[in-house]
Motif scaffolding. Structure first.
Motif, PDB file in Angstrom:
ATOM      1  N   ALA A  66      -1.663   5.668 -42.728  1.00  0.00           N
ATOM      2  CA  ALA A  66      -2.747   4.960 -43.402  1.00  0.00           C
ATOM      3  C   ALA A  66      -3.982   5.027 -42.514  1.00  0.00           C
ATOM      4  N   SER A  67      -5.155   5.180 -43.118  1.00  0.00           N
ATOM      5  CA  SER A  67      -6.376   5.194 -42.321  1.00  0.00           C
ATOM      6  C   SER A  67      -7.337   4.113 -42.797  1.00  0.00           C
ATOM      7  N   SER A  68      -8.218   3.712 -41.901  1.00  0.00           N
ATOM      8  CA  SER A  68      -9.218   2.701 -42.219  1.00  0.00           C
ATOM      9  C   SER A  68     -10.474   2.986 -41.409  1.00  0.00           C
ATOM     10  N   THR A  69     -11.560   2.275 -41.732  1.00  0.00           N
ATOM     11  CA  THR A  69     -12.840   2.540 -41.087  1.00  0.00           C
ATOM     12  C   THR A  69     -12.939   1.927 -39.693  1.00  0.00           C
ATOM     13  N   GLU A 111     -10.538  -3.560 -39.981  1.00  0.00           N
ATOM     14  CA  GLU A 111     -10.715  -3.453 -41.428  1.00  0.00           C
ATOM     15  C   GLU A 111      -9.382  -3.658 -42.135  1.00  0.00           C
ATOM     16  N   GLU A 112      -9.355  -4.556 -43.089  1.00  0.00           N
ATOM     17  CA  GLU A 112      -8.101  -4.844 -43.787  1.00  0.00           C
ATOM     18  C   GLU A 112      -7.750  -3.782 -44.810  1.00  0.00           C
ATOM     19  N   THR A 113      -8.748  -3.116 -45.357  1.00  0.00           N
ATOM     20  CA  THR A 113      -8.483  -2.119 -46.388  1.00  0.00           C
ATOM     21  C   THR A 113      -8.069  -0.807 -45.743  1.00  0.00           C
ATOM     22  N   GLN A 114      -6.858  -0.382 -46.034  1.00  0.00           N
ATOM     23  CA  GLN A 114      -6.380   0.885 -45.518  1.00  0.00           C
ATOM     24  C   GLN A 114      -5.901   1.752 -46.674  1.00  0.00           C
ATOM     25  N   TYR A 115      -6.065   3.045 -46.494  1.00  0.00           N
ATOM     26  CA  TYR A 115      -5.690   4.012 -47.516  1.00  0.00           C
ATOM     27  C   TYR A 115      -4.485   4.798 -47.008  1.00  0.00           C
ATOM     28  N   PHE A 116      -3.459   4.865 -47.862  1.00  0.00           N
ATOM     29  CA  PHE A 116      -2.223   5.526 -47.474  1.00  0.00           C
ATOM     30  C   PHE A 116      -2.184   6.975 -47.946  1.00  0.00           C
TER      31      PHE A 116
END
Lengths: 112, 113
Positions: free
Chosen positions: B92-95, B99-104
């Motif tokens: 998962a990556s995030s900015t 940052e709570e929002t992560q993209y898998f």
């Protein structure tokens, strides 16, 4: 150790029905997230709730964070076959949501 | 704009072997986290990398190690594979680390025989 429980583990319903799935813990979380995961794919974030008692709506999905920030629910109105998937909740700890703890998920099947 | 990509998609190894999994974060993201998802369970946090350093680690043994490169891509290495290491490994990556929002990514399915 922070643990999240989800119920039910499995749910099979007909298209058009309503449903609610739950995410519970004995621990307090700074935030809570709901994801949907489809076979062969990674989880996709649906919503993040951060305030106790918060309610968020995303089209037919309604998410609620418990007042004590220990539990959450996801309600789906008029379920569609495209809602089929694994619904995961994840709790964020003290460190601004990092080191997320995931629940085991609720596997939802919506039948035509 | 490519999302998070992982390679390989599937992998079969035998006990005792070593494996390396790769992850490229979403464009603009500099933080990468790795998770292990066993069959029928939710993902478990392994560790997070930021600025080429391991910043946080979950409850995994030292057999699990990682690396982050200057272009923010990351590798997960597992040594001395056990049958119980069979799982879907998610990146998962995030900015940013906060940052709570992560993209898998789609994950790498590892089977240890």
């Amino acid at each position: 150790t922070q643990l999240l429980e989800q119920s039910p583990q499995f749910l099979s319903i007909q298209e058009g029905e309503n449903l609610t799935v739950y995410c519970n813990s004995s621990s307090v979380f700074s935030s809570l997230q709901w994801y949907r995961q489809e076979p062969g794919e990674g989880p996709v974030l649906l919503v993040t709730v951060v305030t106790g008692g918060e309610v968020k709506k995303l089209k037919r999905l309604t998410f609620q964070f418990g007042d004590a920030r220990k539990d959450s629910s996801l309600h789906i109105t008029a379920a569609q076959t495209g809602d089929t998937g694994l619904y995961l909740c994840a709790g964020g700890g003290d460190n601004y949501g990092q080191n997320f703890v995931f629940g085991p998920g609720t596997r939802l099947s919506v039948l035509p | 704009d490519a999302g998070v990509t992982q390679s390989p998609t599937h992998l079969i190894k035998t006990r005792g072997q070593q494996v390396t999994l790769r992850c490229s974060p979403k464009s603009g993201h500099d933080t990468v986290s790795w998770y292990q998802q066993a069959l029928g369970q939710g993902p478990q946090f392994i560790f997070q990398y930021y600025e080429e350093e391991e910043r946080q680690r979950g409850n995994f043994p030292d057999r699990f190690s990682g690396h982050q490169f200057p272009n923010y891509s990351s590798e997960l290495n597992v040594n001395a594979l056990l049958l119980g290491d069979s799982a879907l490994y998610l990146c998962a990556s995030s900015t940013s680390p906060g940052e709570e929002t992560q993209y898998f990514g789609p994950g790498t399915r590892l089977l240890v025989l």
